[in-house]
Design a protein around this motif. Structure first.
Motif, PDB file in Angstrom:
ATOM      1  N   ARG A  72       0.820  -1.208   0.000  1.00 31.95           N
ATOM      2  CA  ARG A  72       0.000   0.000   0.000  1.00 31.95           C
ATOM      3  C   ARG A  72       0.855   1.259   0.000  1.00 31.95           C
ATOM      4  O   ARG A  72       0.474   2.283  -0.530  1.00 31.95           O
ATOM      5  CB  ARG A  72      -0.931   0.034   1.224  1.00 31.95           C
ATOM      6  CG  ARG A  72      -1.934  -1.061   1.235  1.00 31.95           C
ATOM      7  CD  ARG A  72      -2.978  -0.816   0.144  1.00 31.95           C
ATOM      8  NE  ARG A  72      -3.632  -2.069  -0.196  1.00 31.95           N
ATOM      9  CZ  ARG A  72      -3.750  -2.523  -1.424  1.00 31.95           C
ATOM     10  NH1 ARG A  72      -3.263  -1.852  -2.432  1.00 31.95           N
ATOM     11  NH2 ARG A  72      -4.347  -3.651  -1.668  1.00 31.95           N
ATOM     12  N   GLU A  73       2.012   1.187   0.659  1.00 30.41           N
ATOM     13  CA  GLU A  73       2.871   2.357   0.777  1.00 30.41           C
ATOM     14  C   GLU A  73       4.308   1.899   1.012  1.00 30.41           C
ATOM     15  O   GLU A  73       4.540   0.887   1.668  1.00 30.41           O
ATOM     16  CB  GLU A  73       2.409   3.206   1.961  1.00 30.41           C
ATOM     17  CG  GLU A  73       3.305   4.372   2.281  1.00 30.41           C
ATOM     18  CD  GLU A  73       2.865   5.081   3.544  1.00 30.41           C
ATOM     19  OE1 GLU A  73       2.893   4.451   4.617  1.00 30.41           O
ATOM     20  OE2 GLU A  73       2.495   6.251   3.450  1.00 30.41           O
ATOM     21  N   ILE A  74       5.246   2.652   0.473  1.00 32.65           N
ATOM     22  CA  ILE A  74       6.652   2.416   0.759  1.00 32.65           C
ATOM     23  C   ILE A  74       7.290   3.769   1.070  1.00 32.65           C
ATOM     24  O   ILE A  74       7.100   4.739   0.340  1.00 32.65           O
ATOM     25  CB  ILE A  74       7.379   1.696  -0.407  1.00 32.65           C
ATOM     26  CG1 ILE A  74       8.851   1.461  -0.081  1.00 32.65           C
ATOM     27  CG2 ILE A  74       7.221   2.438  -1.693  1.00 32.65           C
ATOM     28  CD1 ILE A  74       9.580   0.565  -1.081  1.00 32.65           C
ATOM     29  N   LYS A  75       8.005   3.828   2.183  1.00 34.08           N
ATOM     30  CA  LYS A  75       8.742   5.032   2.562  1.00 34.08           C
ATOM     31  C   LYS A  75      10.207   4.673   2.650  1.00 34.08           C
ATOM     32  O   LYS A  75      10.565   3.615   3.172  1.00 34.08           O
ATOM     33  CB  LYS A  75       8.304   5.537   3.941  1.00 34.08           C
ATOM     34  CG  LYS A  75       6.925   6.108   4.006  1.00 34.08           C
ATOM     35  CD  LYS A  75       6.656   6.606   5.422  1.00 34.08           C
ATOM     36  CE  LYS A  75       5.199   6.874   5.630  1.00 34.08           C
ATOM     37  NZ  LYS A  75       4.898   7.194   7.026  1.00 34.08           N
ATOM     38  N   LEU A  76      11.047   5.575   2.172  1.00 35.35           N
ATOM     39  CA  LEU A  76      12.477   5.431   2.332  1.00 35.35           C
ATOM     40  C   LEU A  76      12.831   6.210   3.592  1.00 35.35           C
ATOM     41  O   LEU A  76      12.695   7.432   3.618  1.00 35.35           O
ATOM     42  CB  LEU A  76      13.229   6.000   1.127  1.00 35.35           C
ATOM     43  CG  LEU A  76      12.812   5.465  -0.247  1.00 35.35           C
ATOM     44  CD1 LEU A  76      13.631   6.114  -1.340  1.00 35.35           C
ATOM     45  CD2 LEU A  76      12.949   3.963  -0.290  1.00 35.35           C
TER      46      LEU A  76
END
Length: 166
Positions: A72-76
């Motif tokens: 649903r979401e990917i954050k670095l």
């Protein structure tokens, strides 16, 4: 080589962790650590993956992970914009004579003694990787019977990029 921490919000479906790990394996990407756990909303799981590589590899990892259906979401997560923690449990050989010395080391690091037996102690410590490494270095003179590490988990600081899924 650079290290990158990815924070993934995924659907809490059977096999999702296996599919993500499989993507890394199929593409030959390294996983330095991976942790997973359900979020406050039981429909979702937060997975933290730490990987290392050159800029091209790290960019490809992000692109490939984004394509997965359950993601649903990917954050670095960047070091200066996130908080990372890891948990270790260490079982140390310590008889009655050695116990006060080990307790002293544990106190310095605000570690918890979670089990004491006649010939051993089990210590729990949470912190960033440098804290855990410093703790283990001080235990170097003692026999470590068993060691378990969770791997890094992390969240970005503040509320600017919090995702609310309905």
């Amino acid at each position: 080589m650079r290290r990158q921490v990815y924070s993934l919000l995924v659907d809490n479906n059977p096999g999702v962790l296996s599919r993500i790990a499989g993507l890394f394996s199929r593409r030959g990407y390294s996983i330095d650590s991976i942790t997973a756990g359900m979020t406050a909303d039981s429909r979702f799981t937060r997975i933290t993956v730490v990987s290392s590589g050159d800029e091209l590899i790290l960019s490809q990892i992000e692109k490939q992970v984004r394509k997965l259906e359950d993601v649903r979401e990917i954050k670095l997560l960047k070091d200066d914009e996130a908080v990372y923690r890891e948990l270790i449990m260490v079982k140390v050989r310590a008889d009655a004579k050695q116990r006060p010395e080990v307790l002293s080391i544990a106190d310095i690091f605000r570690a918890k003694i979670v089990d004491v037996e006649r010939e051993s102690m089990m210590i729990e410590l949470t912190g960033d990787q440098s804290k855990l490494e410093a703790f283990l270095n001080l235990l170097d003179g003692y026999e470590i019977l068993e060691l378990a590490r969770t791997g890094i988990t992390g969240l970005s600081r503040g509320i600017k990029d919090v995702t609310y899924l309905v």
